[in-house]
Motif scaffolding. Structure first.
Motif, PDB file in Angstrom:
ATOM      1  N   LEU A  41       3.270 -10.032   0.534  1.00  0.00           N
ATOM      2  CA  LEU A  41       3.127  -9.301   1.786  1.00  0.00           C
ATOM      3  C   LEU A  41       3.953  -9.941   2.893  1.00  0.00           C
ATOM      4  CD1 LEU A  41       1.384  -6.795   2.476  1.00  0.00           C
ATOM      5  CD2 LEU A  41      -0.216  -8.359   3.567  1.00  0.00           C
ATOM      6  N   SER A  64       7.531  -8.909   2.422  1.00  0.00           N
ATOM      7  CA  SER A  64       7.789  -7.509   2.780  1.00  0.00           C
ATOM      8  C   SER A  64       7.785  -7.301   4.291  1.00  0.00           C
ATOM      9  CB  SER A  64       6.731  -6.604   2.140  1.00  0.00           C
ATOM     10  OG  SER A  64       6.826  -6.627   0.734  1.00  0.00           O
ATOM     11  N   THR A 116       0.832   0.729   2.978  1.00  0.00           N
ATOM     12  CA  THR A 116       2.057   0.538   2.182  1.00  0.00           C
ATOM     13  C   THR A 116       3.299   0.975   2.945  1.00  0.00           C
ATOM     14  OG1 THR A 116       2.009   2.743   1.150  1.00  0.00           O
ATOM     15  CG2 THR A 116       0.715   1.010   0.108  1.00  0.00           C
ATOM     16  N   ASN A 160       3.644  -4.219  -8.298  1.00  0.00           N
ATOM     17  CA  ASN A 160       3.913  -4.817  -6.990  1.00  0.00           C
ATOM     18  C   ASN A 160       2.690  -4.621  -6.104  1.00  0.00           C
ATOM     19  OD1 ASN A 160       4.069  -2.085  -5.916  1.00  0.00           O
ATOM     20  ND2 ASN A 160       6.153  -2.014  -6.755  1.00  0.00           N
ATOM     21  N   TRP A 161       2.732  -5.198  -4.896  1.00  0.00           N
ATOM     22  CA  TRP A 161       1.537  -5.132  -4.046  1.00  0.00           C
ATOM     23  C   TRP A 161       1.264  -3.715  -3.563  1.00  0.00           C
ATOM     24  CZ3 TRP A 161       1.222  -3.454   0.976  1.00  0.00           C
ATOM     25  CH2 TRP A 161       2.403  -3.382   1.716  1.00  0.00           C
ATOM     26  N   GLU A 162       2.311  -2.906  -3.388  1.00  0.00           N
ATOM     27  CA  GLU A 162       2.092  -1.537  -2.938  1.00  0.00           C
ATOM     28  C   GLU A 162       1.275  -0.737  -3.949  1.00  0.00           C
ATOM     29  OE1 GLU A 162       5.048  -3.020  -2.951  1.00  0.00           O
ATOM     30  OE2 GLU A 162       6.151  -2.647  -1.078  1.00  0.00           O
ATOM     31  N   TYR A 212      -1.875   2.105  -3.614  1.00  0.00           N
ATOM     32  CA  TYR A 212      -1.775   3.479  -4.115  1.00  0.00           C
ATOM     33  C   TYR A 212      -2.908   3.787  -5.102  1.00  0.00           C
ATOM     34  CZ  TYR A 212       2.887   3.947  -2.065  1.00  0.00           C
ATOM     35  OH  TYR A 212       3.945   4.030  -1.189  1.00  0.00           O
TER      36      TYR A 212
END
Length: 380
Positions: free
Chosen positions: A25, A28, A82, A151-153, A157
């Motif tokens: 995070l 990103s 996200t 991935n973290w996203e 979702y």
């Protein structure tokens, strides 16, 4: 009850899903790992504040309607996280996510109080409370597993899709709302104000702040500055988080025996147990004598103490509220998650080593036990 507990794990788990992915995070959002922890704090404050509004809303509009609507709004806010491009935007999205998620717990507790027969009500409350606490572990295990695979996203979702499914499930499972004869929201806030004039009750609310503050701080510290022995095995952190799950299941099973002890005494004893374990963890970590297996055993006992304390605090606070039990539970949940919001801050500001942070956590939990003991003394 299985449907409510499953959705409860999903909703409360959103507080903890960021902990295993703070590094990703930070990358990103072009910030540091420690700064990314503010996103957890933002959710916690939004979540805590939401309880002050969702209780009266539940009384006014109905339990099922608020739960279903809240889940759909939470799903939208989860997707918004996200899309955030910076820490500030991410924290704002997380605060909205927490505010929407706060619609679930008060309505779920009220639904149990109204729809579950009295002989099964205590067990139902305990299972729901335990599901909320187990979310602290399951949310992290899920997040780390999904982030490692994708991935973290993807974590967010999947959670958003699950919330839409949970809304459909509970719309089908829960009984239709009854006609409301609730008092006005202003009456609810007046009741909260009167409760805050009772010193003994205020002390138990302050005790509540320490509970999840210590719990979240432990797992934040493990992620950011865990013992060096954890770096030797890539799966050690995942297994360590999962090792606490049996403690969550154990608490409802031993509840028939625990309820024989007065609620205030359970609070004091369980907090002292968790504080002592945190102190032992600090000593072993300082001497490099903390293996993953030993740390897992200590975490099991620590989480057991936390899981025993939470429902005992509900009972101790509600017993002082008289007819204003709904207002008392709203204050309890508010202070509980204020503490959860402070957990990451405690972990990042208390020191730069796991041993130091564990020592501070031990002090916080023992202070909570002292506050509860003082509150119990003032009631006499």
């Amino acid at each position: 009850m299985p449907a409510l507990c499953a959705v409860g794990i999903l909703v409360v788990g959103q507080l903890y899903t960021l902990l295993p992915v703070l590094d990703e995070l930070g990358g990103s959002w072009s910030t540091t790992t420690s700064a990314a922890g503010w996103a957890t704090t933002a959710f916690g404050f939004g979540y805590a504040a939401g309880f002050l509004f969702s209780g009266p809303l539940s009384d006014r509009f109905g339990r099922r309607k608020l739960i279903v609507t809240g889940l759909l709004l939470t799903a939208l806010a989860t997707v918004a996280v996200t899309l955030a491009s910076s820490l500030a935007v991410g924290c704002a999205a997380r605060a909205v996510q927490g505010l929407a998620a706060a619609t679930f717990a008060p309505a779920a507790f009220a639904y149990i109080a109204e729809r579950i027969e009295p002989t099964r009500r205590v067990a139902a409350m305990t299972w729901l409370t335990s599901s909320f606490l187990s979310a602290g572990v399951l949310g992290q295990v899920f997040s780390q597993s999904v982030a490692d695979a994708w991935n973290w996203e993807a974590v967010f979702y999947i959670c958003a899709a699950a919330m839409v499914g949970g809304a459909l499930l509970l719309h089908t499972t829960l009984l239709p709302d009854r006609a409301s004869a609730a008092a006005s929201a202003l009456d609810a806030y007046r009741a909260m104000g009167k409760l805050l004039t009772k010193p003994s009750l205020v002390l138990f609310l302050l005790t509540t702040v320490t509970l999840l503050c210590g719990f979240v701080a432990v797992y934040t510290a493990l992620q950011l500055m865990g013992p060096a022995s954890l770096s030797d095995r890539p799966d050690a952190m995942l297994l360590l988080r999962a090792s606490s799950l049996p403690a969550m299941v154990l608490v409802p099973l031993v509840t028939p025996f625990l309820v024989k002890v007065p609620a205030a005494q359970r609070v004091i004893g369980a907090l002292l147990l968790a504080g002592t374990v945190s102190g032992m963890t600090a000593l072993l970590a300082a001497g490099d004598g903390l293996s993953p297996v030993g740390l897992g055993a200590l975490l099991f006992v620590f989480v057991f103490g936390i899981a025993v304390t939470a429902p005992a605090l509900v009972e101790a606070i509600a017993s002082q509220a008289g007819p204003a039990r709904g207002a008392a539970v709203a204050l309890y949940t508010f202070t509980l998650f204020v503490g959860a919001s402070l957990g990451p801050l405690l972990a990042t500001s208390a020191g730069d080593s796991f041993a130091t942070v564990s020592t501070v956590i031990a002090g916080v939990l023992c202070a909570g036990a002292a506050l509860a003991a003082t509150g119990q003394y003032l009631r006499r």
